[in-house]
Motif scaffolding. Structure first.
Motif, PDB file in Angstrom:
ATOM      1  N   ILE A 150     -17.801   0.219   7.819  1.00 22.29           N
ATOM      2  CA  ILE A 150     -16.950  -0.474   6.850  1.00 22.29           C
ATOM      3  C   ILE A 150     -15.985   0.485   6.152  1.00 22.29           C
ATOM      4  O   ILE A 150     -14.845   0.103   5.830  1.00 22.29           O
ATOM      5  N   LEU A 151     -16.400   1.732   5.929  1.00 18.59           N
ATOM      6  CA  LEU A 151     -15.525   2.677   5.230  1.00 18.59           C
ATOM      7  C   LEU A 151     -14.246   2.968   6.009  1.00 18.59           C
ATOM      8  O   LEU A 151     -13.144   2.827   5.448  1.00 18.59           O
ATOM      9  N   PRO A 152     -14.311   3.379   7.287  1.00 14.99           N
ATOM     10  CA  PRO A 152     -13.060   3.604   8.021  1.00 14.99           C
ATOM     11  C   PRO A 152     -12.236   2.334   8.193  1.00 14.99           C
ATOM     12  O   PRO A 152     -11.002   2.384   8.264  1.00 14.99           O
ATOM     13  N   GLU A 153     -12.912   1.189   8.231  1.00 14.57           N
ATOM     14  CA  GLU A 153     -12.201  -0.087   8.354  1.00 14.57           C
ATOM     15  C   GLU A 153     -11.312  -0.325   7.138  1.00 14.57           C
ATOM     16  O   GLU A 153     -10.140  -0.702   7.265  1.00 14.57           O
ATOM     17  N   VAL A 154     -11.870  -0.089   5.937  1.00 17.93           N
ATOM     18  CA  VAL A 154     -11.086  -0.276   4.720  1.00 17.93           C
ATOM     19  C   VAL A 154     -10.037   0.819   4.579  1.00 17.93           C
ATOM     20  O   VAL A 154      -8.891   0.562   4.203  1.00 17.93           O
ATOM     21  N   ALA A 155     -10.411   2.057   4.912  1.00 12.97           N
ATOM     22  CA  ALA A 155      -9.468   3.177   4.786  1.00 12.97           C
ATOM     23  C   ALA A 155      -8.245   2.976   5.669  1.00 12.97           C
ATOM     24  O   ALA A 155      -7.151   3.468   5.354  1.00 12.97           O
ATOM     25  N   LYS A 160      -2.155   2.501   6.820  1.00 13.32           N
ATOM     26  CA  LYS A 160      -0.969   1.808   7.310  1.00 13.32           C
ATOM     27  C   LYS A 160       0.245   2.062   6.429  1.00 13.32           C
ATOM     28  O   LYS A 160       1.378   2.036   6.909  1.00 13.32           O
ATOM     29  N   ARG A 161      -0.004   2.288   5.162  1.00 14.95           N
ATOM     30  CA  ARG A 161       1.106   2.586   4.250  1.00 14.95           C
ATOM     31  C   ARG A 161       1.206   4.089   3.958  1.00 14.95           C
ATOM     32  O   ARG A 161       1.925   4.504   3.051  1.00 14.95           O
ATOM     33  N   GLN A 162       0.447   4.884   4.724  1.00  8.93           N
ATOM     34  CA  GLN A 162       0.448   6.340   4.569  1.00  8.93           C
ATOM     35  C   GLN A 162       0.166   6.739   3.118  1.00  8.93           C
ATOM     36  O   GLN A 162       0.793   7.635   2.553  1.00  8.93           O
ATOM     37  N   THR A 163      -0.813   6.050   2.535  1.00  9.82           N
ATOM     38  CA  THR A 163      -1.215   6.323   1.153  1.00  9.82           C
ATOM     39  C   THR A 163      -2.214   7.472   1.127  1.00  9.82           C
ATOM     40  O   THR A 163      -3.193   7.473   1.876  1.00  9.82           O
ATOM     41  N   ASN A 164      -1.977   8.456   0.253  1.00  9.37           N
ATOM     42  CA  ASN A 164      -2.858   9.602   0.146  1.00  9.37           C
ATOM     43  C   ASN A 164      -4.085   9.260  -0.694  1.00  9.37           C
ATOM     44  O   ASN A 164      -3.977   8.907  -1.866  1.00  9.37           O
ATOM     45  N   ILE A 165      -5.269   9.353  -0.097  1.00 10.59           N
ATOM     46  CA  ILE A 165      -6.526   9.091  -0.792  1.00 10.59           C
ATOM     47  C   ILE A 165      -7.038  10.410  -1.363  1.00 10.59           C
ATOM     48  O   ILE A 165      -7.287  11.365  -0.632  1.00 10.59           O
ATOM     49  N   THR A 166      -7.216  10.466  -2.689  1.00 13.01           N
ATOM     50  CA  THR A 166      -7.681  11.709  -3.324  1.00 13.01           C
ATOM     51  C   THR A 166      -9.198  11.778  -3.444  1.00 13.01           C
ATOM     52  O   THR A 166      -9.767  12.862  -3.496  1.00 13.01           O
ATOM     53  N   SER A 167      -9.864  10.631  -3.496  1.00 11.78           N
ATOM     54  CA  SER A 167     -11.332  10.638  -3.546  1.00 11.78           C
ATOM     55  C   SER A 167     -11.869   9.271  -3.149  1.00 11.78           C
ATOM     56  O   SER A 167     -11.180   8.248  -3.284  1.00 11.78           O
ATOM     57  N   VAL A 168     -13.109   9.281  -2.646  1.00  6.38           N
ATOM     58  CA  VAL A 168     -13.809   8.042  -2.288  1.00  6.38           C
ATOM     59  C   VAL A 168     -15.241   8.137  -2.806  1.00  6.38           C
ATOM     60  O   VAL A 168     -15.929   9.130  -2.572  1.00  6.38           O
ATOM     61  N   LEU A 169     -15.675   7.112  -3.528  1.00  7.56           N
ATOM     62  CA  LEU A 169     -17.047   7.031  -4.012  1.00  7.56           C
ATOM     63  C   LEU A 169     -17.665   5.728  -3.522  1.00  7.56           C
ATOM     64  O   LEU A 169     -16.968   4.738  -3.321  1.00  7.56           O
ATOM     65  N   ILE A 170     -18.971   5.748  -3.351  1.00  5.72           N
ATOM     66  CA  ILE A 170     -19.698   4.542  -2.931  1.00  5.72           C
ATOM     67  C   ILE A 170     -20.758   4.236  -3.974  1.00  5.72           C
ATOM     68  O   ILE A 170     -21.633   5.064  -4.243  1.00  5.72           O
ATOM     69  N   TYR A 171     -20.671   3.067  -4.582  1.00  4.13           N
ATOM     70  CA  TYR A 171     -21.623   2.652  -5.604  1.00  4.13           C
ATOM     71  C   TYR A 171     -22.501   1.521  -5.064  1.00  4.13           C
ATOM     72  O   TYR A 171     -22.043   0.693  -4.274  1.00  4.13           O
ATOM     73  N   LEU A 181     -16.864   0.242  -2.840  1.00  2.00           N
ATOM     74  CA  LEU A 181     -16.082   1.420  -2.470  1.00  2.00           C
ATOM     75  C   LEU A 181     -15.032   1.656  -3.553  1.00  2.00           C
ATOM     76  O   LEU A 181     -14.292   0.740  -3.908  1.00  2.00           O
ATOM     77  N   VAL A 182     -14.999   2.870  -4.062  1.00  5.06           N
ATOM     78  CA  VAL A 182     -14.042   3.213  -5.117  1.00  5.06           C
ATOM     79  C   VAL A 182     -13.077   4.265  -4.564  1.00  5.06           C
ATOM     80  O   VAL A 182     -13.475   5.392  -4.257  1.00  5.06           O
ATOM     81  N   PHE A 183     -11.834   3.872  -4.429  1.00  5.11           N
ATOM     82  CA  PHE A 183     -10.782   4.768  -3.931  1.00  5.11           C
ATOM     83  C   PHE A 183      -9.895   5.201  -5.087  1.00  5.11           C
ATOM     84  O   PHE A 183      -9.555   4.385  -5.958  1.00  5.11           O
ATOM     85  N   ARG A 184      -9.505   6.466  -5.075  1.00  3.07           N
ATOM     86  CA  ARG A 184      -8.419   6.934  -5.941  1.00  3.07           C
ATOM     87  C   ARG A 184      -7.275   7.355  -5.026  1.00  3.07           C
ATOM     88  O   ARG A 184      -7.472   8.165  -4.110  1.00  3.07           O
ATOM     89  N   ILE A 185      -6.109   6.767  -5.262  1.00  4.52           N
ATOM     90  CA  ILE A 185      -4.968   7.016  -4.385  1.00  4.52           C
ATOM     91  C   ILE A 185      -3.787   7.542  -5.191  1.00  4.52           C
ATOM     92  O   ILE A 185      -3.590   7.159  -6.348  1.00  4.52           O
ATOM     93  N   GLN A 186      -3.019   8.411  -4.565  1.00  2.00           N
ATOM     94  CA  GLN A 186      -1.838   8.974  -5.213  1.00  2.00           C
ATOM     95  C   GLN A 186      -0.610   8.158  -4.835  1.00  2.00           C
ATOM     96  O   GLN A 186      -0.042   8.337  -3.756  1.00  2.00           O
ATOM     97  N   THR A 187      -0.263   7.256  -5.716  1.00  7.35           N
ATOM     98  CA  THR A 187       0.922   6.441  -5.520  1.00  7.35           C
ATOM     99  C   THR A 187       1.399   5.933  -6.872  1.00  7.35           C
ATOM    100  O   THR A 187       0.586   5.667  -7.772  1.00  7.35           O
ATOM    101  N   MET A 188       2.696   5.836  -7.030  1.00  3.07           N
ATOM    102  CA  MET A 188       3.259   5.334  -8.281  1.00  3.07           C
ATOM    103  C   MET A 188       3.085   3.819  -8.393  1.00  3.07           C
ATOM    104  O   MET A 188       3.021   3.280  -9.484  1.00  3.07           O
TER     105      MET A 188
END
Length: 215
Positions: A150-155, A160-171, A181-188
């Motif tokens: 499921i993680l690579p599926e969501v990632a 697809k939008r070439q979004t930079n993921i800075t961290s991933v956590l699983i709760y 799944l908690v993603f932190r992404i670098q995008t305005m």
């Protein structure tokens, strides 16, 4: 992440014959809370905290015992034996030691010799880095089925939008069939990615009320 990546190597130490007055001076001058006590071969034989020194210090109203108390050797108040860690231990594993034993610092030992120290503050700073909160980013929480792949599926949605993921956590989720799944992404502007996730059928826990403006 390994202990050697976060430990401090400039460790201030004292021999067991040092006085309580010497320990107090080092603690105050260097703004530290713990001093490892070492022998002539730099083996850790004890540890002293600022609280130990305070408890051993005489009352300011007790002038008769003031001089004698400060001249006592540090070995008289040090804690021993000392729990230590190795430089190639994993940070997340020693976090359990900090939590379970309620320690504020851990000396780092290699070949029985003191080479560093890790404190609560070092652990907190590491947590900040691992969660990605030290950089400007957007947080997205997604409820997903607890299943392999499921993680690579969501990632892939972010990719697809070439979004930079800075961290991933699983709760964990209150239903064991799901997880968060908690993603932190670098995008305005995270709105396009958020909409992509919704279009793909994923349930967003946060943000759960933002939608991309219609044009």
């Amino acid at each position: 992440m390994l202990v050697e990546e976060i430990m401090k190597t400039d460790v201030i130490t004292l021999p067991p014959t040092a006085t309580i007055a010497e320990a107090l001076k080092l603690l105050q001058e260097n703004h530290i809370r713990h001093i490892p006590i070492v022998d002539n071969e730099n083996h850790v034989i004890g540890i002293v905290s600022d609280r130990d020194v305070r408890d051993a210090s005489p009352s300011i109203f007790d002038e008769q015992t003031k001089h004698q108390a400060f001249t006592n050797e540090i070995r008289s108040i040090m804690s021993y034996p000392v729990v230590t860690v190795h430089p190639i231990d994993f940070v997340e594993e020693i976090a359990h030691v900090f939590y379970d034993e309620e320690f504020a610092c851990l000396p780092v030992i290699s070949e029985d010799t003191l080479i560093g120290i890790v404190t609560e503050k070092d652990m907190l700073n590491t947590l900040i880095q691992l969660t990605g909160t030290n950089v400007q980013s957007s947080r997205i929480e997604i409820k997903v089925p607890h299943k392999p792949g499921i993680l690579p599926e969501v990632a892939a949605v972010f990719g697809k939008r070439q979004t930079n993921i800075t961290s991933v956590l699983i709760y964990p989720y209150n239903d064991p069939n799901y997880k968060i799944l908690v993603f932190r992404i670098q995008t305005m502007n995270p709105l396009p990615v958020i909409q992509d996730l919704r279009d793909a059928g994923y349930e967003l826990m946060w943000p759960n009320n933002l939608t991309e403006p219609k044009i």
